[in-house]
Write a protein that holds these residues in place. Structure first.
Motif, PDB file in Angstrom:
ATOM      1  N   ASP A  69       0.600  -0.749   0.271  1.00  0.00           N
ATOM      2  CA  ASP A  69       0.117   0.259   0.270  1.00  0.00           C
ATOM      3  C   ASP A  69       0.940   0.922   0.233  1.00  0.00           C
ATOM      4  OD1 ASP A  69      -1.723  -1.788  -0.256  1.00  0.00           O
ATOM      5  OD2 ASP A  69      -3.041  -1.009   1.575  1.00  0.00           O
ATOM      6  N   ARG A  72       2.219   2.191  -3.305  1.00  0.00           N
ATOM      7  CA  ARG A  72       1.411   2.071  -4.333  1.00  0.00           C
ATOM      8  C   ARG A  72       0.524   3.632  -4.169  1.00  0.00           C
ATOM      9  NH1 ARG A  72      -2.981  -2.123  -6.040  1.00  0.00           N
ATOM     10  NH2 ARG A  72      -3.932  -0.615  -7.474  1.00  0.00           N
ATOM     11  N   ALA A  73       0.829   3.898  -2.921  1.00  0.00           N
ATOM     12  CA  ALA A  73       0.220   5.666  -2.934  1.00  0.00           C
ATOM     13  C   ALA A  73       1.207   6.569  -2.784  1.00  0.00           C
ATOM     14  CB  ALA A  73       0.270   5.630  -1.597  1.00  0.00           C
ATOM     15  N   GLU A 114       0.792  -7.513  -5.436  1.00  0.00           N
ATOM     16  CA  GLU A 114      -0.354  -7.255  -5.732  1.00  0.00           C
ATOM     17  C   GLU A 114      -0.963  -7.949  -7.012  1.00  0.00           C
ATOM     18  OE1 GLU A 114      -1.640  -4.798  -3.809  1.00  0.00           O
ATOM     19  OE2 GLU A 114      -3.803  -4.698  -3.769  1.00  0.00           O
ATOM     20  N   ALA A 118      -2.923 -11.896  -6.217  1.00  0.00           N
ATOM     21  CA  ALA A 118      -4.446 -11.806  -7.129  1.00  0.00           C
ATOM     22  C   ALA A 118      -4.282 -13.073  -7.995  1.00  0.00           C
ATOM     23  CB  ALA A 118      -4.759 -10.417  -7.722  1.00  0.00           C
TER      24      ALA A 118
ATOM     25  N   VAL B 211      -5.788   2.969  -2.560  1.00  0.00           N
ATOM     26  CA  VAL B 211      -5.028   2.007  -2.680  1.00  0.00           C
ATOM     27  C   VAL B 211      -5.062   1.461  -1.602  1.00  0.00           C
ATOM     28  CG1 VAL B 211      -3.316   1.319  -2.403  1.00  0.00           C
ATOM     29  CG2 VAL B 211      -3.379   3.447  -2.734  1.00  0.00           C
ATOM     30  N   ARG B 212      -6.535   1.317  -0.433  1.00  0.00           N
ATOM     31  CA  ARG B 212      -7.260   0.487  -0.223  1.00  0.00           C
ATOM     32  C   ARG B 212      -8.948   0.246  -1.155  1.00  0.00           C
ATOM     33  NH1 ARG B 212      -6.532  -3.424   2.257  1.00  0.00           N
ATOM     34  NH2 ARG B 212      -4.167  -3.300   0.930  1.00  0.00           N
ATOM     35  N   LEU B 214      -8.944   0.640  -4.371  1.00  0.00           N
ATOM     36  CA  LEU B 214      -8.314  -0.116  -5.219  1.00  0.00           C
ATOM     37  C   LEU B 214      -8.091  -1.917  -5.063  1.00  0.00           C
ATOM     38  CD1 LEU B 214      -6.612   2.143  -7.176  1.00  0.00           C
ATOM     39  CD2 LEU B 214      -8.287   0.971  -7.638  1.00  0.00           C
ATOM     40  N   SER B 215      -7.732  -1.985  -4.223  1.00  0.00           N
ATOM     41  CA  SER B 215      -7.095  -3.592  -3.801  1.00  0.00           C
ATOM     42  C   SER B 215      -8.357  -4.494  -3.675  1.00  0.00           C
ATOM     43  CB  SER B 215      -5.977  -3.602  -3.017  1.00  0.00           C
ATOM     44  OG  SER B 215      -6.120  -4.254  -2.055  1.00  0.00           O
ATOM     45  N   GLU B 218      -9.690  -4.178  -7.550  1.00  0.00           N
ATOM     46  CA  GLU B 218      -9.298  -5.756  -8.597  1.00  0.00           C
ATOM     47  C   GLU B 218      -8.940  -6.711  -8.396  1.00  0.00           C
ATOM     48  OE1 GLU B 218      -5.409  -3.250  -8.117  1.00  0.00           O
ATOM     49  OE2 GLU B 218      -6.556  -2.228  -9.375  1.00  0.00           O
TER      50      GLU B 218
END
Lengths: 226, 226, 246
Positions: A69, A72-73, A114, A118, B211-212, B214-215, B218
């Protein structure tokens, strides 16, 4: 001199181009090197984190999720700035190249983790159970059964993300790396002519247009069946 | 180096108190910048996506070339080219104008690709049904197709918007006084990394919720696509 | 005989190398229900879609309610208001409620004020017996209910003609009846209808005329009794034998 001539003289000045082309080519190879370093370390680190996460150790997973996180942020340029201008305050300094490499690797690592994760979770539970029932160990199952299926799914999103992050190598010019943009900007300030910038932009196109087209091709080749 | 040294280099409350007003200024500029470039990029994207629904070879190839051109060119290169290059063509642009043009071109191309995929995911029958009730092409696009398209690619749109907001940090390179620029100013005056650290923390607090979200979106998307 | 409300003459349609319609002539009188049957690929749906110009005919002429549909000067969006269409796959807008689906064209094309548009939309939903589902989204409705909303969407515009493109083929058998009942009520109210469908029972009971198409041409047409009881053309006989077996 007509406007058109003046335009050509500014942006496509052959004399200036000839003078600065070697510098731009040097910058080109530096960009390629930097990009390759980032892709390798970023993807490997991302895969490693995703595999670690699959062990299901709770505290470790919280840490991994937080790291992902975080990177990504944060804007990549903020990370590069922090490493290059900030670390010296703690007594040790990184070169511009190393700062960019590290920063963009961390960013790519986060996105790759991420996506890999997934992919792993998208492989049905039955695959795990079938493999374990034949006596394969956890790691064997992961390596021989789950990852091959997961990786195939992750190829299109991973390609696009990798391309986008690799383009960030241009940010290295901010920390005085003489990659393409850095070399081009230096050329402009020495020659008072924007032709080096034109060369730089063309160099990026030479480098990235094939990559973008590859990304398009992969997207259709591995298209999801809906 | 002791822990106290480390704290005072990166987390000095004293420095923070001094730097706070200009960091806050920077934050306001970053928010204004985002409010400018996100709608601009979306506008560019909608134009490209709607044009791409006109299946004409004379339009299709130039459109694809346009999109790939701006996907291949690193945004920072584009921005520097506009800001440092255009004056040589007799066009003085301010930092704000350069950023607006650059983001319109760059993020427009990305939003355009996303929206195009969204439009293509809406069944053909929707356009036909809308046209059969007398709606014009534009009305059908606006009231029937685009709302569904946006919904279908919402995670990608949010993800791209996150990237755009992060990308506003490159405006610091053309001396637009947004958050990162102000942090660098404060750092270079105080010889202390605290302002940059503070900027990083601000970005993180601002963008972590996105971000949270989105994850989650996704993961669901990839799992659903199998 | 009064002027027909639909007059298609010599309609051809090519899709690349495919010649899908090979000179079709079709006239439909006011208040008539014309039923088009034929094997798949015979061009029935294409013909229907040419009538409101969802498909562009390659040549020929089409007049609906006195309007030349193929004239470049015709405001096609205005013309389509007079021709309602119902699709095999419903094509309801999934992001709008049933009422929203019916309202859209009333508001945006006919530019009716909100109150008047809503009155018309409610009335249309009432006619398909779904006013209690007005605030439901298509995803919350059964296939049969969705198709009835689609009919309401079309009739709310008060069209002069209704086109039905296999309106029940995508439905589970137990849901077909409700849609056919609504179509029969429309017919009783005097709506001019052109129906492409495989519901032979409905054709026998409700159609004024049955048109048999094969290979992009009309091979035979006449009252249902004649077409089903005593078909003249070999292809028609084969087709009806095959249908009866089901």
């Amino acid at each position: 001199m007509s406007n058109w001539d003046r335009f050509l003289d500014s942006f496509f000045n052959l004399k200036v181009a000839a003078e600065y082309l070697p510098k731009i080519i040097e910058g080109f190879w530096l960009t390629v090197l930097l990009a390759l370093c980032i892709v390798v370390t970023g993807l490997v680190a991302g895969l490693l984190l995703a595999v670690l996460r699959s062990f299901g150790i709770r505290v470790l997973n919280w840490l991994i999720i937080f790291a992902v996180d975080l990177f990504r942020a944060l804007p990549p340029l903020v990370l590069i700035t922090l490493l290059f201008f900030g670390l010296p305050a703690a007594g040790f300094s990184l070169t511009g190249f190393a700062s960019t490499w590290l920063a963009l690797s961390l960013v790519l690592m986060a996105f790759a983790e991420e996506i890999f994760w997934a992919g792993i979770t998208a492989v049905p539970k039955g695959q795990w159970e079938a493999a374990r029932s034949t006596g394969l160990t956890f790691l064997q199952t992961l390596r021989m059964v789950v990852l091959p299926q997961a990786l195939r799914m992750t190829i299109p999103p991973l390609t696009n993300r990798t391309i986008a992050i690799t383009k960030g190598t241009a940010l290295a010019s901010v920390v005085a790396v003489q990659e393409i943009l850095g070399a081009a900007q230096a050329g402009v300030s020495f020659s008072f002519n924007p032709t080096p910038l034109t060369l730089g932009a063309l160099a990026y196109l030479v480098l990235f247009v094939p990559v973008v087209l590859l990304g398009r091709w992969i997207e259709t080749r591995f298209a999801w069946k809906r | 180096m002791t822990f106290d040294d480390f704290l005072s280099a990166f987390f000095s409350l004293d420095i923070l108190r001094q730097a706070w007003p200009i960091l806050l200024d920077g934050l306001v500029q970053t928010i204004l910048l985002s409010l400018l470039v996100v709608p601009l990029g979306l506008l560019g994207g909608v134009i490209l996506a709607v044009l791409s629904t006109i299946h004409h070879p004379l339009l299709r190839w130039p459109l694809m070339a346009w999109v790939d051109l701006f996907r291949a060119l690193p945004p920072l290169v584009l921005l520097v080219f506009i800001y440092a290059g255009l004056p040589f063509a007799g066009l003085e642009v301010t930092a704000w104008q350069a950023v607006a043009i650059g983001f319109f071109l760059n993020t427009g191309a990305y939003y355009g690709e996303i929206l195009r995929a969204g439009i293509e995911s809406v069944p053909r029958g929707q356009m036909e049904a809308a046209r059969s009730t007398g709606l014009s092409r534009g009305q059908a696009m606006g009231f029937v197709i685009l709302p569904q398209a946006v919904r279908n690619v919402l995670p990608d749109l949010i993800s791209n918007t996150l990237e755009v907001v992060k990308l506003t940090s490159i405006a610091s390179v053309v001396a637009l006084p947004e958050l990162l620029f102000q942090a660098r100013q404060a750092q270079s005056v105080t010889y202390n990394a605290t302002p940059i650290m503070a900027a990083a923390v601000i970005y993180f607090i601002l963008l972590w919720p996105v971000v949270r979200l989105l994850s989650r979106l996704e993961n669901r998307q990839l799992a659903g696509r199998r | 005989m009064p002027e027909p409300i639909i007059r298609a003459q010599g309609v051809h349609k090519h899709f690349g190398p495919l010649h899908v319609l090979k000179g079709v002539d079709l006239e439909v009188a006011e208040r008539e229900l014309v039923f088009i049957i034929g094997p798949s690929g015979s061009g029935k749906s294409t013909l229907l879609r040419c009538l409101n110009r969802l498909e562009e005919p390659s040549s020929g002429s089409i007049h609906v309610d006195g309007i030349d549909m193929l004239d470049r000067r015709t405001d096609i969006n205005k013309a389509r208001q007079r021709i309602g269409m119902v699709f095999q796959s419903f094509n309801l807008y999934p992001h709008m409620t049933a009422l929203g689906n019916v309202l859209l064209a009333l508001r945006k094309v006919q530019k009716l004020p909100r109150e008047q548009a809503e009155r018309r939309a409610w009335a249309a939903l009432q006619r398909v017996h779904l006013s209690d589902r007005a605030d439901h989204y298509p995803g919350q409705l059964s296939g049969g209910q969705q198709q009835r909303v689609a009919i309401a969407r079309a009739i709310a515009l008060e069209p002069r003609v209704m086109l039905f493109d296999e309106p029940t083929s995508a439905l589970d058998p137990e849901l077909v009846g409700g849609v056919l009942a609504v179509m029969r009520e429309l017919r009783e109210d005097g709506m001019t209808m052109v129906v492409v469908s495989h519901e032979m029972g409905f054709a026998k009971a409700a159609a004024d005329r049955v048109v048999f198409m094969a290979d992009g041409m009309i091979l035979e047409q006449g009252p249902p009794d004649a077409i089903f009881g005593n078909p003249q053309h070999e292809r028609t006989r084969a087709f009806i034998r095959q249908i009866d077996r089901h």
